[in-house]
Design an enzyme around this catalytic site. Sequence first.
Site, PDB file in Angstrom:
ATOM      1  CE  LYS A 110     139.122 102.435 -19.554  1.00 36.53           C
ATOM      2  NZ  LYS A 110     140.416 102.769 -20.068  1.00 36.53           N
ATOM      3  CD  GLU A 111     140.808 102.913 -11.874  1.00 38.51           C
ATOM      4  OE1 GLU A 111     141.582 102.515 -12.014  1.00 38.51           O
ATOM      5  OE2 GLU A 111     140.539 104.085 -11.119  1.00 38.51           O
ATOM      6  CG  ASP A 140     146.922 109.711 -12.277  1.00 36.56           C
ATOM      7  OD1 ASP A 140     147.451 110.608 -11.727  1.00 36.56           O
ATOM      8  OD2 ASP A 140     147.665 108.684 -12.684  1.00 36.56           O
ATOM      9  CG  ASP A 447     154.544  96.319  -9.980  1.00 32.20           C
ATOM     10  OD1 ASP A 447     155.250  96.335 -11.253  1.00 32.20           O
ATOM     11  OD2 ASP A 447     153.491  95.850  -9.991  1.00 32.20           O
TER      12      ASP A 447
HETATM   13  O1  UPG Z   1     147.982 106.345 -15.048  1.00 30.27           O
HETATM   14  C1  UPG Z   1     147.823 105.699 -14.067  1.00 30.27           C
HETATM   15  C2  UPG Z   1     147.432 104.259 -14.384  1.00 30.27           C
HETATM   16  C3  UPG Z   1     147.009 103.579 -13.225  1.00 30.27           C
HETATM   17  N1  UPG Z   1     146.764 103.995 -12.113  1.00 30.27           N
HETATM   18  C4  UPG Z   1     146.067 103.188 -10.922  1.00 30.27           C
HETATM   19  O2  UPG Z   1     147.141 102.236 -10.951  1.00 30.27           O
HETATM   20  C5  UPG Z   1     146.550 101.237 -10.016  1.00 30.27           C
HETATM   21  C6  UPG Z   1     146.824  99.826 -11.005  1.00 30.27           C
HETATM   22  O3  UPG Z   1     146.465 100.167 -12.433  1.00 30.27           O
HETATM   23  P1  UPG Z   1     146.026  98.807 -13.340  1.00 30.27           P
HETATM   24  O4  UPG Z   1     145.529  99.356 -14.794  1.00 30.27           O
HETATM   25  O5  UPG Z   1     144.702  98.291 -12.471  1.00 30.27           O
HETATM   26  O6  UPG Z   1     147.203  97.923 -13.119  1.00 30.27           O
HETATM   27  P2  UPG Z   1     147.039  96.452 -13.006  1.00 30.27           P
HETATM   28  O7  UPG Z   1     147.572  95.659 -14.062  1.00 30.27           O
HETATM   29  O8  UPG Z   1     145.415  95.798 -12.647  1.00 30.27           O
HETATM   30  O9  UPG Z   1     147.992  96.355 -11.620  1.00 30.27           O
HETATM   31  C7  UPG Z   1     149.108  95.710 -11.311  1.00 30.27           C
HETATM   32  O10 UPG Z   1     150.043  96.219 -12.005  1.00 30.27           O
HETATM   33  C8  UPG Z   1     150.497  97.452 -11.983  1.00 30.27           C
HETATM   34  C9  UPG Z   1     151.795  97.483 -12.934  1.00 30.27           C
HETATM   35  O11 UPG Z   1     151.579  97.329 -14.300  1.00 30.27           O
HETATM   36  C10 UPG Z   1     150.901  97.831 -10.863  1.00 30.27           C
HETATM   37  O12 UPG Z   1     151.111  99.065 -10.797  1.00 30.27           O
HETATM   38  C11 UPG Z   1     149.629  97.597  -9.801  1.00 30.27           C
HETATM   39  O13 UPG Z   1     149.914  98.051  -8.646  1.00 30.27           O
HETATM   40  C12 UPG Z   1     149.426  96.017 -10.003  1.00 30.27           C
HETATM   41  O14 UPG Z   1     148.307  95.915  -9.187  1.00 30.27           O
HETATM   42  C13 UPG Z   1     144.841 101.345 -10.307  1.00 30.27           C
HETATM   43  O15 UPG Z   1     144.545 101.778  -9.077  1.00 30.27           O
HETATM   44  C14 UPG Z   1     144.858 102.812 -11.299  1.00 30.27           C
HETATM   45  O16 UPG Z   1     143.943 103.545 -10.835  1.00 30.27           O
HETATM   46  C15 UPG Z   1     146.970 105.588 -11.809  1.00 30.27           C
HETATM   47  O17 UPG Z   1     146.610 105.866 -10.782  1.00 30.27           O
HETATM   48  N2  UPG Z   1     147.303 106.466 -13.060  1.00 30.27           N
END
Ligand code: UPG
Length: 563
Positions: A110-111, A140, A447
């Site tokens: 996905k990334e 992860d 956060d």
């Molecule tokens: O089990 C996990 C889930 C996510 N991620 C990483 O966490 C980041 C943020 O995850 P994402 O699913 O993209 O969430 P977003 O909604 O886009 O992100 C916002 O909201 C999140 C909280 O829900 C925060 O953790 C993020 O920093 C913030 O940018 C990404 O780099 C993921 O790769 C992990 O490393 N492990």
Amino acid sequence: MENSVPLHVCHVNKMSIIINRSHAILHSIAILFLIHYRLSFFFQHPQNITIPTLPWLLIFVSELLLYLAWLLSQSHRWRPVYRTVFPERLPADDKLPAIDVYICTADPKKEPSVEVMNTVISAMALDYPPEKLHVYVSDDAGSDATLRCTKEAWNFARYWVPFCRKYGLVTACPDVYFSSSEDGFKGSSDFKAERKKIEEKYEVLKQRIRRIVQESHTDVAANNKLDHSSIIEVISEHHKEKDEVKIPMLVYVSRKKRLSRHHNFNAGALNVLLRVSAMISNSPHILVLDCDMHCNDPTSARQAMCYYCDPQTSQSIAFVQFPQTFRNISEDDIYDSQLRFIFKIHWLGFDGAGGPAISGTNFYIKRKALLGSFTKQQDLMTLKRSFGPSNDFIKTLVEDYKPCFIKDGESSKMLLENANVLASCSYEDQTTWGTKVGFLYFCVLEDYFTGFTLHRKGWKSVYLYPKRPQFLGTATTNFNEASIQWTRWVSGLTSVAISRFCPLICGPLKMSLVHLMCYLEAACMPLLCCLSVWVLLLYLNFVSSMASLYTQRFRTRTSSYFR
Ligand SMILES: O=c1ccn([C@@H]2O[C@H](COP(=O)(O)OP(=O)(O)O[C@H]3O[C@H](CO)[C@@H](O)[C@H](O)[C@H]3O)[C@@H](O)[C@H]2O)c(=O)[nH]1
């Protein structure tokens, strides 16, 4: 350090404060009149009441909920501030504190790996002494492809970082730099030749990454992203040849995962990084980045240090937050993917009230704020109950402790084994990780909740909004993605609002009332809006059933009249 000239200043826009507060007062007076009007209905003589009471009451309740939402939203308008920093006044490089950068990625499918590696390379190119910058990639998925791509990224960074330093590039991300015409046609012939060479190397890097990703797709024995062992690799130590220019250390970390265990999403990954990095570099400050959020400008670290190097603010400030800005925003942006109301309005007011909430990515945070700091005299058993059984990790909690993980360019085998234990999924059992220390697990929005808890304890934060975006990421651009993201955020905030951690119940410890209202607004707004709509729907339901009742009666009467 004694500074006669300030490292940062805070500007309060008096004019907007006067306008906002006058508007709030006028609006409140209007609301009071409306409340009086609604209430006076209930105190009329029963004979004068011509309108049914229930719909009146429902409308009133719905309005009250919206008044409350409006009142809470005024907290952001109460004292908006903006800040200016003077990084050129910072002390010499050898006096700057070290920084660990955490980049979390979770799924190579996905990334896109090219994008993730651009984030890694841009973080390595931050304008900061390279021996004081350590970049950690948390994977992860435990994907072999990501590990191989990270190695390729490190190889490219050996050319990219010195190139950025030599010519003082303002764009730290190679993809953005080469896809724009920045500097392309200017500069000396030496520069042009070097730029061309690096561009070729970047093209090779992209091809290699794509090949690695393709191979991983066809690999039958591909990693199981939900069930794998921990892997920790210091990438730099595989390259023994001496580089002329030093570049930051790059470490790949993949925590252990088991299907039977909950891994607490991003917060779980960040806590593993907190422990593992403590054993390797133990820097006092940490920059947290999502994998799709690259450093657009290399100066953010020095900008943040303006607060941490100032003795007047360094003790009280837990984190310095930069806004999230995006590079893939369409002209219409119908879903407001830029989140303008948050980063252009709310966070300025939040800052004036005591500091913005953590926004998930783009923030420099103090290790001490997340873990606390201890003296050598601290009771070992108490620390173990809180931080887990590793003696080596506990040693790192003592202020200014420097681990000797890397000796003569090689990592100590024993410490690497210990770091693997710290990345296991059972390490946090019977400890306070995620409940009291580190990033907190209570809700999916780690956060918001971690920031709130830090503010409750009396920590402050600041919001830096420089003209040039320091970080650029990719936003959701279609309804599907936006609705999934918003559903997660709204459910996370609501789970806080209806819990014992609701800012109204557990907030007013070391926070101002306005600051508390900012947090309360974020947590309760979805609930308040939904409730008011729900009550309105009840009212509409009532009106429609009354209407059908009256029509029925009317029909019966008219039909009996014509009979
Ligand atoms: O089990 C996990 C889930 C996510 N991620 C990483 O966490 C980041 C943020 O995850 P994402 O699913 O993209 O969430 P977003 O909604 O886009 O992100 C916002 O909201 C999140 C909280 O829900 C925060 O953790 C993020 O920093 C913030 O940018 C990404 O780099 C993921 O790769 C992990 O490393 N492990």
